[in-house]
Write a protein that holds these residues in place. Structure first.
Motif, PDB file in Angstrom:
ATOM      1  N   ARG A 218       0.827  -1.212   0.000  1.00 58.12           N
ATOM      2  CA  ARG A 218       0.000   0.000   0.000  1.00 58.12           C
ATOM      3  C   ARG A 218       0.860   1.260   0.000  1.00 58.12           C
ATOM      4  O   ARG A 218       0.341   2.369   0.059  1.00 58.12           O
ATOM      5  CB  ARG A 218      -0.916   0.016   1.227  1.00 58.12           C
ATOM      6  CG  ARG A 218      -1.875  -1.172   1.314  1.00 58.12           C
ATOM      7  CD  ARG A 218      -2.598  -1.177   2.654  1.00 58.12           C
ATOM      8  NE  ARG A 218      -3.440  -2.348   2.822  1.00 58.12           N
ATOM      9  CZ  ARG A 218      -4.734  -2.408   2.503  1.00 58.12           C
ATOM     10  NH1 ARG A 218      -5.315  -1.341   1.996  1.00 58.12           N
ATOM     11  NH2 ARG A 218      -5.431  -3.496   2.684  1.00 58.12           N
ATOM     12  N   THR A 219       2.182   1.087  -0.030  1.00 58.25           N
ATOM     13  CA  THR A 219       3.080   2.231   0.010  1.00 58.25           C
ATOM     14  C   THR A 219       2.960   3.039  -1.270  1.00 58.25           C
ATOM     15  O   THR A 219       2.937   2.485  -2.369  1.00 58.25           O
ATOM     16  CB  THR A 219       4.541   1.758   0.186  1.00 58.25           C
ATOM     17  OG1 THR A 219       4.613   0.878   1.304  1.00 58.25           O
ATOM     18  CG2 THR A 219       5.459   2.937   0.405  1.00 58.25           C
ATOM     19  N   SER A 220       2.902   4.351  -1.136  1.00 55.65           N
ATOM     20  CA  SER A 220       2.724   5.203  -2.304  1.00 55.65           C
ATOM     21  C   SER A 220       3.940   5.141  -3.216  1.00 55.65           C
ATOM     22  O   SER A 220       5.059   4.852  -2.776  1.00 55.65           O
ATOM     23  CB  SER A 220       2.478   6.646  -1.880  1.00 55.65           C
ATOM     24  OG  SER A 220       3.659   7.204  -1.328  1.00 55.65           O
ATOM     25  N   VAL A 221       3.724   5.431  -4.480  1.00 57.67           N
ATOM     26  CA  VAL A 221       4.815   5.458  -5.451  1.00 57.67           C
ATOM     27  C   VAL A 221       5.844   6.501  -5.053  1.00 57.67           C
ATOM     28  O   VAL A 221       7.060   6.281  -5.177  1.00 57.67           O
ATOM     29  CB  VAL A 221       4.265   5.729  -6.862  1.00 57.67           C
ATOM     30  CG1 VAL A 221       5.398   5.921  -7.860  1.00 57.67           C
ATOM     31  CG2 VAL A 221       3.355   4.589  -7.311  1.00 57.67           C
ATOM     32  N   ARG A 223       6.755   7.535  -2.094  1.00 60.13           N
ATOM     33  CA  ARG A 223       7.606   7.042  -1.013  1.00 60.13           C
ATOM     34  C   ARG A 223       8.543   5.956  -1.521  1.00 60.13           C
ATOM     35  O   ARG A 223       9.723   5.918  -1.159  1.00 60.13           O
ATOM     36  CB  ARG A 223       6.749   6.515   0.129  1.00 60.13           C
ATOM     37  CG  ARG A 223       6.027   7.590   0.930  1.00 60.13           C
ATOM     38  CD  ARG A 223       5.215   6.961   2.045  1.00 60.13           C
ATOM     39  NE  ARG A 223       6.066   6.180   2.941  1.00 60.13           N
ATOM     40  CZ  ARG A 223       5.623   5.176   3.689  1.00 60.13           C
ATOM     41  NH1 ARG A 223       4.345   4.801   3.621  1.00 60.13           N
ATOM     42  NH2 ARG A 223       6.455   4.528   4.496  1.00 60.13           N
ATOM     43  N   GLY A 241      -5.808  -2.452  -1.984  1.00 55.76           N
ATOM     44  CA  GLY A 241      -6.323  -1.118  -1.712  1.00 55.76           C
ATOM     45  C   GLY A 241      -7.783  -1.191  -1.312  1.00 55.76           C
ATOM     46  O   GLY A 241      -8.183  -2.061  -0.546  1.00 55.76           O
ATOM     47  N   GLY A 247      -5.523  -2.004  -5.852  1.00 55.04           N
ATOM     48  CA  GLY A 247      -4.371  -1.107  -5.924  1.00 55.04           C
ATOM     49  C   GLY A 247      -4.040  -0.653  -7.319  1.00 55.04           C
ATOM     50  O   GLY A 247      -2.919  -0.214  -7.588  1.00 55.04           O
ATOM     51  N   GLN A 249      -4.776   1.922  -8.942  1.00 52.06           N
ATOM     52  CA  GLN A 249      -4.425   3.330  -9.106  1.00 52.06           C
ATOM     53  C   GLN A 249      -2.926   3.550  -8.954  1.00 52.06           C
ATOM     54  O   GLN A 249      -2.332   4.394  -9.641  1.00 52.06           O
ATOM     55  CB  GLN A 249      -5.220   4.210  -8.126  1.00 52.06           C
ATOM     56  CG  GLN A 249      -4.917   3.998  -6.663  1.00 52.06           C
ATOM     57  CD  GLN A 249      -5.762   2.901  -6.050  1.00 52.06           C
ATOM     58  OE1 GLN A 249      -6.216   2.001  -6.731  1.00 52.06           O
ATOM     59  NE2 GLN A 249      -5.964   2.991  -4.736  1.00 52.06           N
ATOM     60  N   ARG A 250      -2.288   2.793  -8.048  1.00 51.10           N
ATOM     61  CA  ARG A 250      -0.826   2.904  -7.903  1.00 51.10           C
ATOM     62  C   ARG A 250      -0.124   2.452  -9.174  1.00 51.10           C
ATOM     63  O   ARG A 250       0.846   3.063  -9.624  1.00 51.10           O
ATOM     64  CB  ARG A 250      -0.344   2.031  -6.744  1.00 51.10           C
ATOM     65  CG  ARG A 250      -0.458   2.647  -5.394  1.00 51.10           C
ATOM     66  CD  ARG A 250       0.421   1.938  -4.376  1.00 51.10           C
ATOM     67  NE  ARG A 250       0.509   0.493  -4.600  1.00 51.10           N
ATOM     68  CZ  ARG A 250       1.563  -0.241  -4.266  1.00 51.10           C
ATOM     69  NH1 ARG A 250       2.621   0.319  -3.742  1.00 51.10           N
ATOM     70  NH2 ARG A 250       1.564  -1.541  -4.466  1.00 51.10           N
ATOM     71  N   TRP A 253      -0.571   5.070 -11.950  1.00 47.23           N
ATOM     72  CA  TRP A 253       0.220   6.272 -11.706  1.00 47.23           C
ATOM     73  C   TRP A 253       1.697   5.998 -11.964  1.00 47.23           C
ATOM     74  O   TRP A 253       2.395   6.825 -12.565  1.00 47.23           O
ATOM     75  CB  TRP A 253      -0.002   6.768 -10.288  1.00 47.23           C
ATOM     76  CG  TRP A 253       0.904   7.895  -9.883  1.00 47.23           C
ATOM     77  CD1 TRP A 253       1.760   7.939  -8.831  1.00 47.23           C
ATOM     78  CD2 TRP A 253       1.049   9.168 -10.537  1.00 47.23           C
ATOM     79  NE1 TRP A 253       2.433   9.134  -8.782  1.00 47.23           N
ATOM     80  CE2 TRP A 253       2.008   9.916  -9.818  1.00 47.23           C
ATOM     81  CE3 TRP A 253       0.454   9.735 -11.660  1.00 47.23           C
ATOM     82  CZ2 TRP A 253       2.390  11.194 -10.190  1.00 47.23           C
ATOM     83  CZ3 TRP A 253       0.844  11.021 -12.039  1.00 47.23           C
ATOM     84  CH2 TRP A 253       1.794  11.731 -11.306  1.00 47.23           C
TER      85      TRP A 253
END
Length: 322
Positions: A218-221, A223, A241, A247, A249-250, A253
């Motif tokens: 779940r870590t954002s791109v 980060r 997600g 997930g 959307q990650r 992106w």
């Protein structure tokens, strides 16, 4: 034959052991007597119908299109369909198909390989899907090279345990991210270092890696990029997600952003094919990869197996044995 079945989406609570008709192999398929079936995240998503986007993509709107859950298996060929010459009755095989939580399952020959003689049926049953994912993430999309520093996020999971071993086999220096309770396991697989994500922020920029394999995270791109070298590669494998789109959307992106930054940010759709299993057989024979098996449940206790999987506390992969 006996099989676990479901007539609506859900998890452990919707499974029932029933008598169903034994399937018949069509052309280019084999009928396998299932000796062991692996429980994994993919099977769970098919059972639960989550993310909901899956239901709109043809897996069944109100109920699963395949009433028998399960996606990985190891067993013995019972009969073969027309045009099948690669396998014969009595062959020990493993692979991927739908409907493996049953005494028998049919599988396309393009997703079946000989079972490595070094492995038990239980070990082989947990290997197919993690092999497809880890092999393609590291080799085809991560382009891992000897000497690279590789970070595996989710290192103690089904895919992660295989990804760590594969990265080591490919000559990389591996760091695994998992909870403290699974640190010893990840080290035993060949990781040089283990980061406890509950106590350390592996994206704080203090360590940078040539390749990051992020498994179901779940870590954002943004980060994750902080933990990459300037021209490093991030490969996002799935994602957990919200219930609607998971997930994705990650992944979207990362794909868009990759065109504007020096780092390579990738996501991919896994391809299930027997050639990956044949390559895995070579690594198993060389002693470079060994699946981690945990508790085994009889088919009649399949609901308990799913419940144990959902807790996330099991050491090793859960197996159902018809």
């Amino acid at each position: 034959m006996k099989a676990l079945t479901q007539d609506r989406y859900g998890t452990a609570d919707v499974l029932q052991l029933r008598d169903v008709e034994r399937p018949t192999p069509r052309a280019d398929q084999v009928l396998v007597r299932v000796v062991a079936a692996g429980m994994d995240r993919g099977a769970w998503h098919f059972m639960a119908g989550e993310p909901y986007l899956m239901r709109l993509l043809g897996f069944g709107l109100r109920a699963p299109s395949v009433a028998v859950p399960g996606t990985n298996f190891a067993g013995v060929v019972e009969t073969v369909g027309d045009g099948v010459s690669a396998f014969k009755p009595g062959d020990e095989v493993y692979g991927a198909t739908r409907g493996t939580f049953a005494q028998y399952a049919v599988a396309p020959i393009g997703k079946v390989a000989p079972k490595p003689p070094q492995l038990s049926f239980e070990q082989a049953a947990v290997l197919p899907y993690p092999t497809f994912v880890a092999m393609q993430a590291l080799r085809d999309h991560g382009h891992v090279q000897p000497g690279q520093r590789v970070l595996v996020v989710g290192a103690s999971g089904a895919v992660g345990t295989i990804a760590v071993q594969l990265a080591v086999a490919f000559g990389a220096t591996v760091t695994g991210v998992c909870s403290a309770g699974h640190a010893d396991l990840v080290r035993s697989l060949g990781a040089n270092e283990v980061i406890d994500y509950t106590k350390e922020d592996f994206t704080d920029g203090s360590r940078r890696f040539d390749l990051i394999i992020d498994i179901g995270g779940r870590t954002s791109v943004a980060r994750l990029r902080r933990a990459l070298t300037r021209t490093g590669t991030l490969v996002i494998v799935g994602g957990e997600g919200d219930r609607w789109i998971g997930g994705i959307q990650r992944q979207m992106w990362a794909t868009v952003l990759s065109a504007f930054v020096p780092q390579k940010l990738r996501a991919f759709v896994v391809k299930e094919n027997a050639s990956e299993l044949v390559k895995m057989n070579e690594l198993v024979a060389a002693g470079k990869v060994s699946p981690v098996v945990g508790q085994a449940f009889p088919l009649a206790e399949g609901a308990a197996a799913v419940a144990a999987f959902e807790t996330g506390n099991a050491d090793g992969r859960i197996v159902i044995s018809p």
